[in-house]
Scaffold this motif. Structure first.
Motif, short mmCIF file in Angstrom:
data_model
loop_
_atom_site.label_atom_id
_atom_site.label_comp_id
_atom_site.label_asym_id
_atom_site.label_seq_id
_atom_site.Cartn_x
_atom_site.Cartn_y
_atom_site.Cartn_z
N SER A 146 -0.54 68.68 23.80
CA SER A 146 -1.97 68.97 23.64
C SER A 146 -2.81 67.70 23.61
CB SER A 146 -2.20 69.72 22.32
OG SER A 146 -1.56 70.97 22.35
N GLN B 299 -4.94 71.62 32.86
CA GLN B 299 -3.98 72.63 32.40
C GLN B 299 -2.80 71.95 31.68
OE1 GLN B 299 -2.90 75.14 35.71
NE2 GLN B 299 -4.95 75.98 35.87
N ARG C 173 -1.73 71.61 28.52
CA ARG C 173 -0.90 72.31 27.54
C ARG C 173 0.05 73.28 28.22
NH1 ARG C 173 -4.01 75.33 23.17
NH2 ARG C 173 -5.30 73.60 23.74
N SER C 174 -0.45 74.08 29.17
CA SER C 174 0.42 75.05 29.82
C SER C 174 1.42 74.37 30.77
CB SER C 174 -0.39 76.11 30.57
OG SER C 174 -1.20 75.52 31.55
N ARG C 175 1.07 73.22 31.34
CA ARG C 175 1.96 72.53 32.27
C ARG C 175 3.00 71.66 31.57
NH1 ARG C 175 -2.00 70.02 36.76
NH2 ARG C 175 -0.03 69.45 37.76
#
Length: 158
Positions: free
Chosen positions: A113, A105, A107-109
């Motif tokens: 990227s 995770q 990118r969200s964390r």
């Protein structure tokens, strides 16, 4: 462009084949001893190699780096965003060795990227979430300095 195909060559190694949108056929043969040969084929006869170039490990690495798109230059104007690119190794101690990109995770964390994975057998650009990391992989991360540092900490388990 077709996706590269992979063919096991018993006793030799692995052959990766790619046909470009322009109809050119290129292959890379990775021998079990690490030697690499870049080959150019006659489109009418896949087995007819028109020319080949032997690459030692340093030459293969240099060529691989040249083939990866250049880092994004900082954007200027009303807002300035500095993006960095960094390579981070997946070691046997990484909590993500043997796990998928989606498991991170990243990118969200972190906001950064994972744009490619460099493996001994070649580069994997834009890996899908189900791509499974292996010890020895080198991930290519793009983001802010803080985001890339956060991915490094995540991947190394720091």
């Amino acid at each position: 462009m077709d996706h590269p195909t992979r063919t096991t060559l018993p006793g030799i190694g692995t052959r990766y084949d790619l046909t470009t949108d322009g109809g050119k056929h290129v292959s890379l043969v990775v021998h079990t001893d690490g030697r690499r040969f870049l080959g150019f084929h006659d489109p009418a006869d896949d087995d007819s190699c028109l020319n080949s170039v032997p690459l030692d490990p340093a030459e293969a690495t240099a060529l691989g780096r040249l083939l990866i798109p250049a880092p994004i230059e900082p954007l200027h104007g009303d807002i300035e965003i500095d993006l960095v690119t960094e390579q981070i190794p997946i070691t046997g101690r990484s909590p993500y060795s043997g796990r998928t990109l989606g498991d991170t995770q990243a990118r969200s964390r972190t906001g950064a990227s994972i744009v490619a994975v460099l493996r001994r057998t070649g580069a994997v650009p834009s890996p899908a979430p189900d791509f499974r990391f292996a010890s020895g992989d080198m991930i290519v991360v793009v983001g802010t300095r803080e985001g890339v540092d956060a991915v490094a900490e995540l991947i190394t388990g720091g």
